[in-house]
Scaffold this active site. Structure first.
Site, short mmCIF file in Angstrom:
data_model
loop_
_atom_site.label_atom_id
_atom_site.label_comp_id
_atom_site.label_asym_id
_atom_site.label_seq_id
_atom_site.Cartn_x
_atom_site.Cartn_y
_atom_site.Cartn_z
N ASP A 56 0.82 -1.21 0.00
CA ASP A 56 0.00 0.00 0.00
C ASP A 56 0.85 1.26 0.00
O ASP A 56 2.07 1.22 0.19
CB ASP A 56 -0.91 0.01 1.23
CG ASP A 56 -1.94 -1.10 1.22
OD1 ASP A 56 -2.45 -1.40 0.13
OD2 ASP A 56 -2.23 -1.65 2.30
N TYR A 115 6.25 -10.26 6.21
CA TYR A 115 6.24 -8.82 6.49
C TYR A 115 6.80 -8.57 7.88
O TYR A 115 6.68 -9.41 8.77
CB TYR A 115 4.82 -8.26 6.43
CG TYR A 115 4.26 -8.08 5.04
CD1 TYR A 115 4.34 -6.86 4.39
CD2 TYR A 115 3.63 -9.13 4.39
CE1 TYR A 115 3.81 -6.69 3.11
CE2 TYR A 115 3.11 -8.98 3.12
CZ TYR A 115 3.20 -7.76 2.48
OH TYR A 115 2.69 -7.60 1.22
#
Length: 254
Positions: A56, A115
């Site tokens: 994002d 992540y």
């Protein structure tokens, strides 16, 4: 130009602060868009790339993976990294380029994505560290945080931790690991899974932090997860602390 087509795999690192995410958009500057522009300068025609993860706006990467097909014979596969880095801005770096099997697809062949999110309970960290972490105004206890975080491990419907999605996207995902560890001046949250929904990692970390600050435990996170209700989860953590760490492929593929 040659008629022989090669599939080139890229490993990419970037500072996402100035960009509207990975995925190409009409009116914003994106990582994918800039790499495709650089490839167009090299090839003199448009080249499309496929990315492993659609990070994002504001999210960073240490080991994003992408691939593209080329019939340009004049550049060896391992030299595409140098060619691209000579064109790309300095906050986007191609760490590696190599030829892979034509069947390889960086998105669909990924078997695990990892992540990490950087938190700190130290108020006076260095300015550049502040730009890549979220400050928590409570002493962070890793044992307690790990107990809460373990609730998301396994295969679950993660509707409670996703932004609005396009139709036909499954909200069921499998999480392999979810834990915190110290790396001064940060406490790192690391999560790995087969795939993630939009803003899912940031929603999970924001919810864990909120539960922790309120003195709650694993049960609260389980309740939110099983509710499938996004309104019950915590605030989405800021993008600046999140990194796509690396992507794992079957050795025969990637």
């Amino acid at each position: 130009m040659s008629s022989m087509v090669r599939n080139i795999k890229l490993v990419i690192a970037y500072n996402g602060k100035k960009y509207a995410g990975w995925q190409i958009q009409d009116n914003d500057t994106t990582i994918q868009g800039l790499i495709e522009e650089a490839l167009k300068k090299i090839h003199k025609y448009e080249i499309r790339i496929v990315g492993a993860g659609r990070t994002d706006s504001g999210v960073h990467a240490i080991g994003q993976v992408a691939n593209f097909n080329t019939d340009l014979a004049s550049i060896p596969a391992e030299k595409f990294s140098l060619a691209l880095n000579s064109i790309l801005p300095e906050d986007i770096r191609i760490l590696e380029s190599k030829e892979v099997d034509l069947s390889f697809n960086s998105r669909y062949d990924a078997i695990e994505r990892i992540y990490k999110y950087q938190l700190t309970d130290i108020y006076s960290v260095m300015p550049w560290e502040k730009d890549f972490s979220m400050y928590i105004d409570k002493k962070l206890d890793i044992t307690v945080l790990n107990d809460i975080a373990s609730a998301v491990i396994g295969t679950h419907d993660f509707s409670a931790f996703s932004a609005p999605m396009e139709e036909h996207v499954s909200t069921v995902k499998t999480i392999f690991s979810s834990s915190f560890y110290p790396s001064y001046p940060f406490i790192i949250y690391k999560i790995s899974g087969s795939g993630f929904l939009r803003k899912m990692v940031r929603s999970i970390i924001g919810t864990i932090v909120e539960i922790y600050k309120n003195g709650g435990g694993r049960g609260e996170l389980e309740k939110i997860l099983f509710s499938k209700d996004r309104s019950l989860s915590g605030a989405t953590a800021p993008a600046k602390g999140l990194f796509l760490d690396y992507v794992i492929y079957d050795r025969e593929k990637g």
